[in-house]
Motif scaffolding. Structure first.
Motif, short mmCIF file in Angstrom:
data_model
loop_
_atom_site.label_atom_id
_atom_site.label_comp_id
_atom_site.label_asym_id
_atom_site.label_seq_id
_atom_site.Cartn_x
_atom_site.Cartn_y
_atom_site.Cartn_z
N ASN A 184 0.84 -1.20 0.00
CA ASN A 184 0.00 0.00 0.00
C ASN A 184 0.88 1.26 0.00
N VAL A 185 0.53 2.22 -0.87
CA VAL A 185 1.22 3.51 -0.85
C VAL A 185 0.21 4.64 -1.08
N GLY A 186 0.62 5.86 -0.72
CA GLY A 186 -0.05 7.07 -1.16
C GLY A 186 0.85 7.65 -2.24
N LYS B 144 4.74 9.53 -7.75
CA LYS B 144 5.75 9.86 -6.74
C LYS B 144 5.28 9.52 -5.33
N LEU B 145 6.24 9.10 -4.49
CA LEU B 145 5.93 8.83 -3.09
C LEU B 145 6.31 9.99 -2.17
N SER B 146 7.05 10.92 -2.70
CA SER B 146 7.35 12.17 -1.97
C SER B 146 7.93 13.16 -2.99
N THR B 147 8.08 14.41 -2.57
CA THR B 147 8.71 15.38 -3.48
C THR B 147 10.23 15.16 -3.42
N ASP C 18 8.82 16.02 0.90
CA ASP C 18 7.50 16.39 1.42
C ASP C 18 6.59 15.22 1.07
N THR C 19 6.02 14.55 2.11
CA THR C 19 5.27 13.31 1.83
C THR C 19 3.78 13.46 2.13
N ARG C 20 3.30 14.75 2.12
CA ARG C 20 1.86 14.94 2.44
C ARG C 20 1.02 14.58 1.22
N GLY D 153 15.43 3.20 4.26
CA GLY D 153 15.34 4.54 3.66
C GLY D 153 14.14 5.30 4.19
N THR D 154 13.03 4.61 4.36
CA THR D 154 11.81 5.25 4.89
C THR D 154 12.00 5.65 6.35
N VAL D 155 12.65 4.79 7.12
CA VAL D 155 12.90 5.12 8.53
C VAL D 155 13.80 6.36 8.63
N LEU E 80 22.44 -2.14 9.07
CA LEU E 80 22.14 -1.69 10.45
C LEU E 80 22.40 -0.19 10.60
N ARG E 81 21.77 0.60 9.70
CA ARG E 81 21.94 2.05 9.78
C ARG E 81 20.88 2.69 10.69
N ILE E 82 19.96 1.90 11.20
CA ILE E 82 18.84 2.48 11.95
C ILE E 82 19.33 3.26 13.17
N LYS F 133 22.78 -7.51 0.53
CA LYS F 133 21.43 -6.97 0.76
C LYS F 133 20.54 -8.09 1.30
N VAL F 134 19.45 -7.74 1.95
CA VAL F 134 18.61 -8.75 2.61
C VAL F 134 18.00 -9.69 1.55
N ASP F 135 18.12 -10.98 1.80
CA ASP F 135 17.50 -12.00 0.93
C ASP F 135 16.02 -12.05 1.30
N LEU F 136 15.20 -11.38 0.49
CA LEU F 136 13.79 -11.17 0.87
C LEU F 136 12.99 -12.47 0.85
N GLU F 137 13.37 -13.41 -0.04
CA GLU F 137 12.65 -14.70 -0.05
C GLU F 137 12.92 -15.45 1.25
N LEU G 186 3.16 -4.02 3.34
CA LEU G 186 4.42 -3.45 2.84
C LEU G 186 4.17 -1.98 2.52
N GLU G 187 4.76 -1.06 3.27
CA GLU G 187 4.47 0.37 3.07
C GLU G 187 5.51 1.06 2.19
N GLY G 188 6.63 0.36 1.91
CA GLY G 188 7.61 1.00 1.01
C GLY G 188 8.93 1.20 1.71
N GLY G 189 9.84 2.01 1.11
CA GLY G 189 9.59 2.88 -0.05
C GLY G 189 9.84 2.17 -1.37
N GLY G 190 10.16 2.99 -2.35
CA GLY G 190 10.27 2.51 -3.72
C GLY G 190 11.34 1.45 -3.94
N THR G 191 12.43 1.54 -3.18
CA THR G 191 13.52 0.57 -3.39
C THR G 191 13.13 -0.79 -2.82
N LEU G 192 12.56 -0.78 -1.60
CA LEU G 192 12.11 -2.06 -1.03
C LEU G 192 10.95 -2.63 -1.84
N ASN G 193 10.05 -1.74 -2.31
CA ASN G 193 8.94 -2.22 -3.15
C ASN G 193 9.50 -2.95 -4.38
#
Ligand code: NAD
Ligand code: HJL
Length: 239
Positions: free
Chosen positions: A8-10, A16-19, A23-25, A50-52, A81-83, A136-140, A156-163
């Motif tokens: 799901n995305v807005g 675009k998912l942001s400017t 700006d993600t409004r 990236g979203t975090v 582990l950049r969080i 990179k994370v082995d998503l399967e 799955l909320e995103g962003g575009g790279t994880l999507n």
């Protein structure tokens, strides 16, 4: 077996998912309530690092009453582990899984930094680290591990790279997109699905329309992701 994944995305009309200045409004108030209802219906919410780093999202249910529900598990895909430890997604409101990678192939100083970060993250009560793949994370593999942790459905909320990572591996089952009557433009603005991209129509994701309806000033589009037959067979063999 793997969890059922709803993407799901807005998104603006131009995808675009942001400017370009983040700006993600995009979603209106009622659409955010729709998103939080999906959060209530799933076992976990997943975003990329990236979203975090850009949004510092809470990833809890707060736009609608939580009632006696528990907040869903929060999953952050974060290979290096950049969080930041102060991220709101690490607070005590819900369990958080950090999906990361093995790092024994790194040189010593990098290895020590990772080990340090892991110690700090593991000292946080509701945080669990799950290792899948290298670089990179082995998503399967991650999906299979999450399924064994009793996570049967993921928003799955995103962003575009994880999507992209999830669509590329055919791990998305449903698409729900709120399209705002806005144009952000910008070739560098994040879009719904970024990453490498499919090269041909044959490789691309095919969708089957489920529903569409107006919401706030925009429109929500809902699709099933069409799975080719052999993929279904693979899923069945996993049972
Ligand atoms: N409007 C919306 O619905 C919405 C939703 C989420 C994010 N966003 C926006 O999207 C932007 C963030 O998106 P992004 O693309 O920069 O980052 P992202 O959130 O998609 O995170 C991607 C990062 O995850 C990590 N990763 C590890 N393994 C991976 C794998 N196998 N596949 C893909 N990624 C992997 C990598 O570090 C990668 O850079 C922000 O601007 C945010 O505001 C908007
Ligand atoms: N559906 C949707 N519409 C939007 O307009 C928008 N900006 C997001 N962004 C997705 C991101 O993952 C988080 O939903 C937000 O950053 C806020 O998350 P919180 O309420 O803090 O949990 N998602």
């Amino acid at each position: 077996m793997k969890p059922y994944v709803i993407s799901n995305v807005g998104m603006t009309l131009d995808g675009k998912l942001s400017t370009v200045e983040n700006d993600t409004r995009i979603s209106g108030e009622n659409d955010l309530k729709r998103v939080h209802q999906i959060r209530k219906d799933v076992d976990a919410i997943m975003v990329g690092i990236g979203t975090v780093l850009k949004d510092d999202p809470k990833l809890t249910i707060h736009k609608i009453p939580l009632e006696n529900n528990k907040n869903p598990v929060r999953i952050v895909v974060d290979s290096k582990l950049r969080i930041p430890l102060a991220s709101r997604v690490l607070n005590e409101d819900a369990k958080t899984v950090i999906a990361t990678t093995a790092f024994d192939n790194l040189e010593e100083s990098e290895k020590n930094k990772r080990t340090e970060k892991i110690k700090e993250l593991e000292s946080i009560e509701n945080v669990e680290i799950v290792y899948s793949g290298e670089d990179k994370v082995d998503l399967e593999l991650l999906m299979s591990k999450l399924s064994k942790m009793d996570i049967k459905s993921i928003l799955l909320e995103g962003g575009g790279t994880l999507n992209w990572g999830m669509f590329e591996k055919n791990l998305v089952d449903e698409v729900r997109v709120y399209v705002a009557p806005k144009i952000f433009g910008g070739s560098n603005a994040p879009t719904y699905v970024d990453g490498e991209g499919f090269k041909t129509l044959e490789e691309s994701v095919e969708l089957e329309l489920i529903d569409y309806y107006q919401m706030d000033e925009g429109i929500v589009l809902e699709y099933f992701v069409k799975k080719d037959n052999n993929q279904d067979n693979v899923d069945n063999n996993d049972n």
